[in-house]
Design a protein around this motif. Structure first.
Motif, PDB file in Angstrom:
ATOM      1  N   LEU A 232      35.691 -36.351  19.137  1.00  0.00           N
ATOM      2  CA  LEU A 232      35.202 -35.379  18.155  1.00  0.00           C
ATOM      3  C   LEU A 232      34.790 -34.081  18.837  1.00  0.00           C
ATOM      4  N   ALA A 233      34.116 -34.209  19.965  1.00  0.00           N
ATOM      5  CA  ALA A 233      33.678 -33.012  20.685  1.00  0.00           C
ATOM      6  C   ALA A 233      34.878 -32.202  21.160  1.00  0.00           C
ATOM      7  N   ARG A 234      35.916 -32.899  21.627  1.00  0.00           N
ATOM      8  CA  ARG A 234      37.127 -32.211  22.078  1.00  0.00           C
ATOM      9  C   ARG A 234      37.772 -31.459  20.918  1.00  0.00           C
ATOM     10  N   GLU A 235      37.756 -32.071  19.732  1.00  0.00           N
ATOM     11  CA  GLU A 235      38.343 -31.417  18.561  1.00  0.00           C
ATOM     12  C   GLU A 235      37.585 -30.149  18.206  1.00  0.00           C
TER      13      GLU A 235
ATOM     14  N   TYR B  85      33.763 -27.910  11.426  1.00  0.00           N
ATOM     15  CA  TYR B  85      33.567 -29.116  10.627  1.00  0.00           C
ATOM     16  C   TYR B  85      34.888 -29.613  10.059  1.00  0.00           C
ATOM     17  N   ASN B  86      35.706 -28.717   9.560  1.00  0.00           N
ATOM     18  CA  ASN B  86      36.980 -29.122   8.962  1.00  0.00           C
ATOM     19  C   ASN B  86      37.927 -29.718   9.995  1.00  0.00           C
ATOM     20  N   ARG B  87      37.911 -29.183  11.211  1.00  0.00           N
ATOM     21  CA  ARG B  87      38.759 -29.757  12.259  1.00  0.00           C
ATOM     22  C   ARG B  87      38.318 -31.178  12.580  1.00  0.00           C
ATOM     23  N   VAL B  88      37.009 -31.380  12.679  1.00  0.00           N
ATOM     24  CA  VAL B  88      36.471 -32.704  12.977  1.00  0.00           C
ATOM     25  C   VAL B  88      36.786 -33.680  11.839  1.00  0.00           C
ATOM     26  N   LEU B  89      36.573 -33.240  10.600  1.00  0.00           N
ATOM     27  CA  LEU B  89      36.833 -34.107   9.453  1.00  0.00           C
ATOM     28  C   LEU B  89      38.307 -34.474   9.372  1.00  0.00           C
ATOM     29  N   ARG B  90      39.187 -33.511   9.616  1.00  0.00           N
ATOM     30  CA  ARG B  90      40.626 -33.788   9.590  1.00  0.00           C
ATOM     31  C   ARG B  90      41.004 -34.820  10.656  1.00  0.00           C
ATOM     32  N   PHE B  91      40.394 -34.699  11.842  1.00  0.00           N
ATOM     33  CA  PHE B  91      40.666 -35.651  12.909  1.00  0.00           C
ATOM     34  C   PHE B  91      40.234 -37.061  12.496  1.00  0.00           C
TER      35      PHE B  91
ATOM     36  N   SER C  58      23.323 -21.177  14.216  1.00  0.00           N
ATOM     37  CA  SER C  58      23.467 -19.891  14.900  1.00  0.00           C
ATOM     38  C   SER C  58      24.929 -19.524  15.102  1.00  0.00           C
ATOM     39  N   ALA C  59      25.741 -19.847  14.091  1.00  0.00           N
ATOM     40  CA  ALA C  59      27.166 -19.536  14.090  1.00  0.00           C
ATOM     41  C   ALA C  59      27.906 -20.247  15.212  1.00  0.00           C
ATOM     42  N   ARG C  60      27.321 -21.315  15.762  1.00  0.00           N
ATOM     43  CA  ARG C  60      27.986 -22.060  16.826  1.00  0.00           C
ATOM     44  C   ARG C  60      28.791 -23.230  16.283  1.00  0.00           C
ATOM     45  N   PHE C  61      28.380 -23.769  15.148  1.00  0.00           N
ATOM     46  CA  PHE C  61      29.121 -24.853  14.512  1.00  0.00           C
ATOM     47  C   PHE C  61      29.396 -24.429  13.073  1.00  0.00           C
ATOM     48  N   THR C  62      30.600 -23.973  12.810  1.00  0.00           N
ATOM     49  CA  THR C  62      30.943 -23.371  11.531  1.00  0.00           C
ATOM     50  C   THR C  62      31.722 -24.347  10.657  1.00  0.00           C
TER      51      THR C  62
ATOM     52  N   GLY D  89      35.484 -30.687   2.617  1.00  0.00           N
ATOM     53  CA  GLY D  89      35.244 -30.036   3.900  1.00  0.00           C
ATOM     54  C   GLY D  89      34.365 -28.805   3.775  1.00  0.00           C
ATOM     55  N   MET D  90      33.457 -28.812   2.790  1.00  0.00           N
ATOM     56  CA  MET D  90      32.562 -27.687   2.545  1.00  0.00           C
ATOM     57  C   MET D  90      31.169 -28.006   3.058  1.00  0.00           C
ATOM     58  N   LEU D  91      30.565 -27.058   3.753  1.00  0.00           N
ATOM     59  CA  LEU D  91      29.165 -27.162   4.131  1.00  0.00           C
ATOM     60  C   LEU D  91      28.358 -26.335   3.146  1.00  0.00           C
TER      61      LEU D  91
END
Length: 294
Positions: free
Chosen positions: A213-216, A193-199, A185-189, A118-120
């Motif tokens: 995914l968007a809801r998550e 990403y980790n919340r989406v991946l966990r889902f 721009s600090a909008r997708f951190t 879960g690392m960018l």
């Protein structure tokens, strides 16, 4: 065609992972163990990262040229040198070497960091680390070397497990994370990403929609889709499909699991849907890939 590190090493490796064709970790890294008399390697640039682990008990002199800068130093046991992809590097050593050289493919490292940790990662992934000491990381490298030396039925299994342990340690300690201010721009951190991946992990067996995914992530579907693609490099639903196929590949290593069961576990409607999607992504059918694994 770019040359590999071992192509210009002045001696053959005593041990190598090159023969492990059907081990998934072999796509992440190649491992070579060298003991070579005093010699030198010409400067060259490689498309992979190289991690040099020094196992020699006695300190010895080494000269390393990195992008034109000459470094003359004493190489001690458990010292490590990381040469990032794209850096011009050359070597000269003045005593018999005793080193494990681990070669990492940047594309596979990026994929592993995202899906497993879960690392960018920053595009550079690994920083310019000309010399540092890490006994724990070297010990992990020794365990990989010993698994290769065993050269028996357990070698592939041990290499699989130990390589992942090594890469987790390396990335968690020395991987360059993408700065949050750069991540869209600090909008997708990384937290998004980790919340989406966990889902995705927790709902792999069912249908996953863009709206899910968007809801998550707490965003509108259109906004999320644009930010996700800009950050990760692929559209979100394409990412989900690739993740399903990757998990299916891992499950296929168990010969007792039926392809139909794997298809349902990974969220495909049926085995036919799985086969079509698998071939579209990998270029071959699940049956052909499984046969190659045996």
């Amino acid at each position: 065609m770019p040359r590999r590190y071992e192509d210009i090493y002045p001696s053959l490796p005593l041990l190598t992972s090159d023969g492990l064709d059907h081990v998934s970790a072999a796509q992440l890294m190649a491992v070579h163990y060298f003991r070579a008399d005093p010699d030198e390697m010409p400067e060259d640039v490689f498309v992979e990262h190289h991690v040099l682990l020094n196992l020699k008990a006695e300190p010895h002199r080494v000269i390393n040229t990195r992008n034109g800068e000459v470094r003359d130093f004493t190489f001690s046991k458990n010292d490590i040198i990381v040469t990032p992809a794209g850096m011009r590097s050359g070597w000269r050593w003045f005593a018999q070497s005793d080193v494990v050289v681990i070669t990492l493919d940047p594309t596979q490292v990026q994929k592993f960091a995202e899906t497993e940790l879960g690392m960018l990662l920053d595009p550079q992934q690994l920083g310019d680390l000309p010399l540092f000491s890490d006994a724990d990381l070297c010990a992990a490298g020794v365990m990989i070397r010993d698994a290769l030396e065993a050269n028996d039925m357990t070698s592939g299994v041990m290499f699989e497990a130990l390589s992942r342990v090594f890469l987790v340690k390396l990335l968690q300690r020395y991987g360059k994370r993408r700065p949050e201010e750069v991540a869209l721009s600090a909008r997708f951190t990384s937290a998004h990403y980790n919340r989406v991946l966990r889902f995705i992990r927790e709902n792999l067996e069912r249908t996953i929609s863009l709206d899910d995914l968007a809801r998550e992530a707490g965003m509108s579907a259109s906004h999320f889709s644009r930010l996700f693609k800009d950050t990760v490099g692929t559209p979100p639903m394409q990412y989900v499909m690739a993740y399903r196929i990757e998990q299916a590949l891992e499950m296929m290593r168990d010969p007792t699991r039926r392809l139909g069961d794997i298809a349902l576990s990974c969220g495909f409607a049926d085995q036919a849907h799985f086969s079509r999607s698998f071939k579209q992504v990998t270029g071959e059918t699940p049956r052909k890939r499984r046969a190659a694994m045996s």
